[in-house]
Write an enzyme that holds these catalytic residues in place. Sequence first.
Site, PDB file in Angstrom:
ATOM      1  N   HIS A  15      31.400  98.635 -36.703  1.00 16.94           N
ATOM      2  CA  HIS A  15      30.732  99.935 -36.612  1.00 16.94           C
ATOM      3  C   HIS A  15      31.279 100.942 -37.622  1.00 16.94           C
ATOM      4  CE1 HIS A  15      27.966 102.658 -34.886  1.00 16.94           C
ATOM      5  NE2 HIS A  15      27.989 102.186 -33.654  1.00 16.94           N
ATOM      6  N   ASP A  25      25.947 101.130 -38.744  1.00 18.11           N
ATOM      7  CA  ASP A  25      25.533 101.797 -37.511  1.00 18.11           C
ATOM      8  C   ASP A  25      24.613 100.895 -36.699  1.00 18.11           C
ATOM      9  OD1 ASP A  25      26.979 104.122 -38.014  1.00 18.11           O
ATOM     10  OD2 ASP A  25      25.332 105.036 -39.146  1.00 18.11           O
TER      11      ASP A  25
END
Length: 414
Positions: A386, A390
């Site tokens: 992450h 995203d």
Amino acid sequence: MANAVIMPKAGITVESCIIGSWEKKIGDAVKVGDVLFTYETDKASFECESTEEGTLLEIFFQDGDEVPCLMNVCAIGNEGDDVSSLRPEGAASAEAPAPAASEEAPKAAEVKAPVAETTAIEGKTAVSPRAKKLAERAGVDATLATPTGPNGRIIERDVRTLMDNPVAIAEAPAKAAAPAASEEEYKDVKFSGIRRAISKSMHTSLSTMAQLTHNTSFDATAILQYRKQLKNCEGDLSGITLGDMILFAVSRTLKNHPDLNAHMLDDSSIRLFNHVNLGVAVDTPRGLMVPTIFHADEMSLVEISKATKELAAQCREGNINPDLLQGGSFTVSNLGSFGIESFTPVINPPQTGILGVDTTIDRVRKAPDGSIEIYPAMGLSLTYDHRAVDGAPASRFLKELGQNLANFTTLLAR
């Protein structure tokens, strides 16, 4: 004149190897090509063949020792040859072998080390690395041995003497430790070099990345039908598997999602690859290995199928070049054949993503005419870092991949 045999360099990126086991012992006659010992990198195991002929005069490193590549490992020559110039500095194996019965050193059976003498040296007497390892394997306290090495050092033969003298061990003061369980109740197994590498990589991965997994599935009707058609073909086409098709689809889909075909360099930069270097998780008797199909995005389905089979075979045989076990920009791990419906694959650092391929299960849906129909659904599990990707971009990759797989023949035609 004695000559040295060096630790081979198994690949340009390998800096050191771990000795597995010696197939020859000191005093054995050796010919060129004889297997001297086995060794392993963090991914594969090999055999070291002798480059010299003569008698094995001295072994500089023992089982389990990590040795830098190109360093002298043993000496071969004629009886009486001086090997001191070949011995690496600090090599634990420089210790002399146990003396014969005619020498001044006491026989093991004659040694009855007083408890007071052995305990008095605890914490003060140096213990050689070989002696320490032997003691750990045998489950004895090396400091209870009577030192006979240079400068009062406890060496390997001292530990062996202690092991042959259970009286001294039994009379030693008990230490404040929990009683040992019966050996029948457990078995201690040391990790192999490959297992240690996997352990380190997985721990690093989970402790340094912000990992998240998305799960989805696609209609596998068309791809399963296409696989049946290929089975009836001749030559290389008949050997193409569902796994090969997934690798092909991943190599094409990743081109539209560069952040997943990348390496994290640090917390502020990322390396995007121009080609897809596809890592393929392979289960082997030694543990998980991940060979790389370089430039998979430029390869045909047949070429990917061939490359996958060749790399997997080399991994299982333990003779793969270590340089083929790195450089991947994205990894695919397929557990579908084990019936796994969903799992959380762990990213192979420094990559930013890994795809888990799940099994095919029957699901129910509403058909266009309003009726209920059953269709085969194959699951996909994407784990991504992450920090680099995203949730929305990761989901778009997974959606596009599912569409490409559901319409695989259309993807082939592009």
